[in-house]
Motif scaffolding. Structure first.
Motif, PDB file in Angstrom:
ATOM      1  N   GLU A 107      42.579  84.035  44.592  1.00  0.00           N
ATOM      2  CA  GLU A 107      43.295  83.004  43.845  1.00  0.00           C
ATOM      3  C   GLU A 107      43.893  81.965  44.788  1.00  0.00           C
ATOM      4  O   GLU A 107      43.887  80.764  44.488  1.00  0.00           O
ATOM      5  N   THR A 108      44.411  82.425  45.924  1.00  0.00           N
ATOM      6  CA  THR A 108      44.946  81.478  46.899  1.00  0.00           C
ATOM      7  C   THR A 108      43.848  80.527  47.378  1.00  0.00           C
ATOM      8  O   THR A 108      44.072  79.320  47.521  1.00  0.00           O
ATOM      9  N   ALA A 109      42.651  81.052  47.621  1.00  0.00           N
ATOM     10  CA  ALA A 109      41.527  80.215  48.038  1.00  0.00           C
ATOM     11  C   ALA A 109      41.168  79.206  46.947  1.00  0.00           C
ATOM     12  O   ALA A 109      40.824  78.053  47.241  1.00  0.00           O
ATOM     13  N   LEU A 110      41.268  79.618  45.684  1.00  0.00           N
ATOM     14  CA  LEU A 110      41.003  78.694  44.580  1.00  0.00           C
ATOM     15  C   LEU A 110      42.032  77.566  44.559  1.00  0.00           C
ATOM     16  O   LEU A 110      41.691  76.404  44.307  1.00  0.00           O
ATOM     17  N   PHE A 111      43.287  77.903  44.814  1.00  0.00           N
ATOM     18  CA  PHE A 111      44.323  76.866  44.891  1.00  0.00           C
ATOM     19  C   PHE A 111      44.001  75.872  45.996  1.00  0.00           C
ATOM     20  O   PHE A 111      44.176  74.653  45.823  1.00  0.00           O
ATOM     21  N   ARG A 112      43.533  76.354  47.139  1.00  0.00           N
ATOM     22  CA  ARG A 112      43.213  75.466  48.261  1.00  0.00           C
ATOM     23  C   ARG A 112      42.060  74.530  47.877  1.00  0.00           C
ATOM     24  O   ARG A 112      42.094  73.333  48.181  1.00  0.00           O
ATOM     25  N   GLN A 113      41.056  75.084  47.242  1.00  0.00           N
ATOM     26  CA  GLN A 113      39.916  74.253  46.834  1.00  0.00           C
ATOM     27  C   GLN A 113      40.334  73.198  45.814  1.00  0.00           C
ATOM     28  O   GLN A 113      39.925  72.033  45.897  1.00  0.00           O
ATOM     29  N   GLU A 114      41.149  73.607  44.851  1.00  0.00           N
ATOM     30  CA  GLU A 114      41.605  72.653  43.839  1.00  0.00           C
ATOM     31  C   GLU A 114      42.507  71.595  44.466  1.00  0.00           C
ATOM     32  O   GLU A 114      42.443  70.409  44.107  1.00  0.00           O
ATOM     33  N   GLY A 115      43.356  72.021  45.410  1.00  0.00           N
ATOM     34  CA  GLY A 115      44.225  71.067  46.079  1.00  0.00           C
ATOM     35  C   GLY A 115      43.437  70.006  46.821  1.00  0.00           C
ATOM     36  O   GLY A 115      43.747  68.809  46.745  1.00  0.00           O
ATOM     37  N   GLU A 116      42.397  70.429  47.520  1.00  0.00           N
ATOM     38  CA  GLU A 116      41.551  69.470  48.234  1.00  0.00           C
ATOM     39  C   GLU A 116      40.854  68.534  47.251  1.00  0.00           C
ATOM     40  O   GLU A 116      40.698  67.333  47.514  1.00  0.00           O
ATOM     41  N   LEU A 117      40.431  69.085  46.104  1.00  0.00           N
ATOM     42  CA  LEU A 117      39.778  68.264  45.086  1.00  0.00           C
ATOM     43  C   LEU A 117      40.679  67.126  44.623  1.00  0.00           C
ATOM     44  O   LEU A 117      40.265  65.961  44.586  1.00  0.00           O
ATOM     45  N   TRP A 118      41.942  67.438  44.269  1.00  0.00           N
ATOM     46  CA  TRP A 118      42.832  66.406  43.742  1.00  0.00           C
ATOM     47  C   TRP A 118      43.245  65.411  44.821  1.00  0.00           C
ATOM     48  O   TRP A 118      43.362  64.208  44.560  1.00  0.00           O
ATOM     49  N   LEU A 119      43.457  65.888  46.035  1.00  0.00           N
ATOM     50  CA  LEU A 119      43.768  64.953  47.125  1.00  0.00           C
ATOM     51  C   LEU A 119      42.587  64.009  47.361  1.00  0.00           C
ATOM     52  O   LEU A 119      42.773  62.803  47.567  1.00  0.00           O
ATOM     53  N   THR A 120      41.380  64.565  47.322  1.00  0.00           N
ATOM     54  CA  THR A 120      40.188  63.748  47.540  1.00  0.00           C
ATOM     55  C   THR A 120      39.996  62.747  46.414  1.00  0.00           C
ATOM     56  O   THR A 120      39.613  61.591  46.649  1.00  0.00           O
ATOM     57  N   ARG A 121      40.276  63.169  45.179  1.00  0.00           N
ATOM     58  CA  ARG A 121      40.183  62.255  44.038  1.00  0.00           C
ATOM     59  C   ARG A 121      41.126  61.061  44.225  1.00  0.00           C
ATOM     60  O   ARG A 121      40.751  59.907  44.026  1.00  0.00           O
ATOM     61  N   ALA A 122      42.361  61.358  44.592  1.00  0.00           N
ATOM     62  CA  ALA A 122      43.341  60.286  44.793  1.00  0.00           C
ATOM     63  C   ALA A 122      42.951  59.413  45.979  1.00  0.00           C
ATOM     64  O   ALA A 122      43.098  58.188  45.946  1.00  0.00           O
TER      65      ALA A 122
END
Length: 239
Positions: A107-122
């Protein structure tokens, strides 16, 4: 003797049952249960509207400050998903997810992937703070996003972003870009520079909420327009 007596009756009973089953299978399904006028009335909509974004962001920030990112992330997600114009929420959601701990390593790894996704989107939308965050996070060997080539890509984009000076965002460390360039192989260096030279903003599609007419219900809420044809459909059933 008895078996001979009951065999014709039993056969007739079985045949009748089969015929009834076939007839039932061929019957059209019953029409959907009609909802009462009270149930069909749509006076309120739980889905957020674009004009709710500012209030929801303040709510999410307050939760983050008082209870931490795990409590604030769901509210940030709602605003971030509204797309264009909500890059600040996308950035703040991304930063939150990068520091959140899950119930397991997965789950922590999923949070990291999602975090990178939203930062990259912005960042792709041209939001300078997110570009700087990616540049710094990817430059650090201790960061889960460590990626020297990616760091140089976003560093070069950030350096050319006029809004970084306009809004007073912090400058990158003077040694960051030279250090990255000296550490990368020629191919990675060329690809990073090419990315920055050709960078064109890409924004997430903007959320548009349900259309509303000018009428208000008894509680003051604006009502939804009915579907085409004037007939309301049951939730989850398409025509």
């Amino acid at each position: 003797m008895l078996s001979g007596i009951f065999r014709p009756a039993l056969g007739a009973a079985i045949c009748g049952s089969v015929m009834l089953a076939l007839a039932a299978a061929n019957e059209p399904p019953p029409p959907p249960e009609e909802l009462s006028d009270e149930t069909q009335s749509i006076d309120k909509v739980a889905a957020p509207r674009e004009e709710d974004a500012g209030r929801l962001v303040m709510f999410a920030r307050d939760l983050r400050d008082k209870k931490g990112c795990a409590e604030a992330a769901p509210a940030f997600r709602v605003v971030a998903a509204m797309g264009e114009g909500q890059e600040s929420a996308q950035h703040e959601l991304g930063e939150c997810l990068l520091e959140m701990k899950g119930a397991s390593d997965v789950e922590t790894a999923l949070f990291r992937q999602e975090g990178e996704l939203w930062l990259t989107r912005a960042a792709f939308a041209g939001y300078a703070r997110a570009q700087r965050s990616l540049a710094m996070d990817m430059a650090s060997p201790a960061n889960p996003l460590h990626n020297p080539k990616g760091s140089l890509m976003w560093s070069l984009v950030y350096e050319k972003n006029p809004t970084s000076d306009l809004y007073g965002y912090a400058k990158l460390p003077a040694t960051l870009i030279p250090g990255l360039k000296s550490a990368l192989i020629e191919t990675d260096l060329s690809e990073a520079e090419n990315f920055a030279n050709k960078f064109t903003p890409i924004v997430l599609a903007k959320f548009e909420g349900p259309k509303r007419d000018g009428k208000k219900g008894a509680d003051g809420e604006r009502q939804l327009r009915p579907p085409p044809g004037g007939r309301k459909r049951r939730p989850g059933i398409s025509q």
